[in-house]
Scaffold this active site. Structure first.
Site, mmCIF file in Angstrom:
data_model
loop_
_atom_site.group_PDB
_atom_site.id
_atom_site.type_symbol
_atom_site.label_atom_id
_atom_site.label_comp_id
_atom_site.label_asym_id
_atom_site.label_seq_id
_atom_site.Cartn_x
_atom_site.Cartn_y
_atom_site.Cartn_z
ATOM 1 N N GLU A 1 0.710 -1.049 -0.103
ATOM 2 C CA GLU A 1 -0.155 0.139 0.070
ATOM 3 C C GLU A 1 0.699 1.072 -0.128
ATOM 4 O O GLU A 1 0.559 2.336 -0.696
ATOM 5 C CB GLU A 1 -0.984 -0.044 1.153
ATOM 6 C CG GLU A 1 -1.818 1.426 1.215
ATOM 7 C CD GLU A 1 -2.793 1.319 2.445
ATOM 8 O OE1 GLU A 1 -3.628 2.186 2.517
ATOM 9 O OE2 GLU A 1 -2.520 0.572 3.415
ATOM 10 N N ASP B 1 -0.764 -5.046 2.874
ATOM 11 C CA ASP B 1 -1.260 -3.910 3.640
ATOM 12 C C ASP B 1 -0.593 -3.817 5.189
ATOM 13 O O ASP B 1 -0.855 -4.710 5.964
ATOM 14 C CB ASP B 1 -2.708 -4.012 3.676
ATOM 15 C CG ASP B 1 -3.320 -2.632 4.209
ATOM 16 O OD1 ASP B 1 -2.608 -1.910 4.947
ATOM 17 O OD2 ASP B 1 -4.562 -2.333 4.014
ATOM 18 N N ILE C 1 -0.773 -1.840 7.532
ATOM 19 C CA ILE C 1 -1.823 -1.662 8.559
ATOM 20 C C ILE C 1 -3.157 -1.357 7.905
ATOM 21 O O ILE C 1 -3.158 -0.379 7.379
ATOM 22 C CB ILE C 1 -1.353 -0.380 9.703
ATOM 23 C CG1 ILE C 1 -0.084 -0.753 10.062
ATOM 24 C CG2 ILE C 1 -2.520 -0.491 10.757
ATOM 25 C CD1 ILE C 1 0.385 0.648 11.153
ATOM 26 N N ASP C 2 -3.962 -2.355 8.109
ATOM 27 C CA ASP C 2 -5.362 -2.263 7.643
ATOM 28 C C ASP C 2 -6.275 -1.624 8.617
ATOM 29 O O ASP C 2 -6.587 -2.258 9.668
ATOM 30 C CB ASP C 2 -5.961 -3.455 6.882
ATOM 31 C CG ASP C 2 -7.180 -3.083 6.256
ATOM 32 O OD1 ASP C 2 -7.468 -2.129 5.592
ATOM 33 O OD2 ASP C 2 -8.257 -3.666 6.540
ATOM 34 N N THR D 1 -5.792 2.222 9.806
ATOM 35 C CA THR D 1 -4.766 2.988 10.385
ATOM 36 C C THR D 1 -5.466 3.937 11.515
ATOM 37 O O THR D 1 -4.867 4.128 12.605
ATOM 38 C CB THR D 1 -4.176 3.610 9.268
ATOM 39 O OG1 THR D 1 -3.224 3.048 8.475
ATOM 40 C CG2 THR D 1 -2.903 4.627 10.022
ATOM 41 N N ASP E 1 -6.533 -4.293 0.745
ATOM 42 C CA ASP E 1 -7.383 -4.652 1.742
ATOM 43 C C ASP E 1 -8.048 -5.983 1.750
ATOM 44 O O ASP E 1 -8.186 -6.370 2.805
ATOM 45 C CB ASP E 1 -8.363 -3.454 1.634
ATOM 46 C CG ASP E 1 -8.065 -1.982 1.767
ATOM 47 O OD1 ASP E 1 -7.088 -1.825 2.545
ATOM 48 O OD2 ASP E 1 -8.488 -1.067 1.027
#
Length: 265
Positions: free
Chosen positions: A70, A86, A88-89, A91, A213
């Site tokens: 990402e 990803d 941190i999905d 954030t 995601d």
């Protein structure tokens, strides 16, 4: 070597390491953050640090693979294996100390996702799937809820970052809410899809999610028996993601289509 189980094992190890780092170093809202597509679309230094760690571990173990992340875009490789990351999905949840955030890693071989890991770090839950091997949470095999009619369905959804898109999503939600049991808005596509897989919600839909995601969690959901797709027979994509057991998928799809949920104004 591109054995899905070996790839899954490596992905899980890396996702756990990244999650441990993030949990130890989680910032607060008083710390400086940057924005991306809008003032509400935030990125922290730890998003990029997590992705750097994941990329480094992947390429140490498999230097010929490509990585799509990402934050850092795509680094090309020549092995036919691509990692979808990803870091941190969720954030915003991460910043606020809410538990709905995760490290998500999927692995493609020849363009097909064959392994996926979603590490929901604050809960200590690691969801995994290898194509054809089922979906798992620890030692428990996951099955999505089946036989749930639309009127009794607990439905998860999410909202975009742009004001105009949010306004449309609110209109759609106003029409969906009276027709279902209730709505949940967790703030992470990956976690929501894993919630479908584990039966914590019955369905999920959202406009405007990105490949990273839903790449890993989409495999987890389908390996748990859910159907994953878009609208009007199209595949799931950045435009729209819909996920539920097959019968409920059709009912929710038919409710959504007349509402034109893919518009942005």
């Amino acid at each position: 070597m591109s054995d899905p189980r070996a790839l899954l094992e490596l992905a899980e190890d890396i996702a756990r390491e990244a999650g441990d780092m993030l949990l130890a170093k989680r910032p607060t809202m008083s710390e400086v953050v940057e924005t991306k597509s809008s003032p509400t679309d935030v990125v922290t230094a730890l998003d990029t640090a997590s992705e750097r760690l994941i990329r480094a571990r992947v390429l140490e173990a498999r230097p010929g693979d490509s990585v799509l992340g990402e934050e850092g875009g795509e680094a090309a490789g020549d092995s036919g294996v691509r990692w979808i990351v990803d870091p941190i999905d969720g954030t915003v949840n991460f910043l606020y100390g809410l538990p709905e955030w995760a490290v998500s890693i999927a692995v493609e071989v020849g363009g097909e996702i064959v392994a996926g890991v979603v590490n929901v770090v604050p809960r200590g839950e690691v969801f995994t799937a290898a194509r054809g091997g089922g979906a798992w949470l620890g030692g428990e095999r996951l099955r999505c809820n089946t036989g749930v009619p639309l009127s009794q369905a607990l439905v998860a959804t999410g909202f975009g970052y742009l004001r105009e898109r949010r306004a449309v999503q609110a209109q759609v939600l106003a029409s969906v809410l009276p027709r279902v049991r209730d709505i949940r808005r967790g703030g992470s596509c990956a976690v929501d899809l894993c919630s479908v897989a584990s039966g914590r919600v019955d369905a999920y839909y959202e406009r405007g999610t990105n490949y990273w995601d839903f790449a890993a969690a989409g495999l987890i959901a389908t390996e748990a028996g859910a159907r994953l797709g878009g609208l009007d027979g199209r595949p799931h994509s950045n435009d729209f993601v819909l996920c539920a057991a097959p019968g409920l998928f059709d009912e929710l799809h038919d409710l959504l289509v007349p509402l034109d949920p893919q518009r942005d104004a």
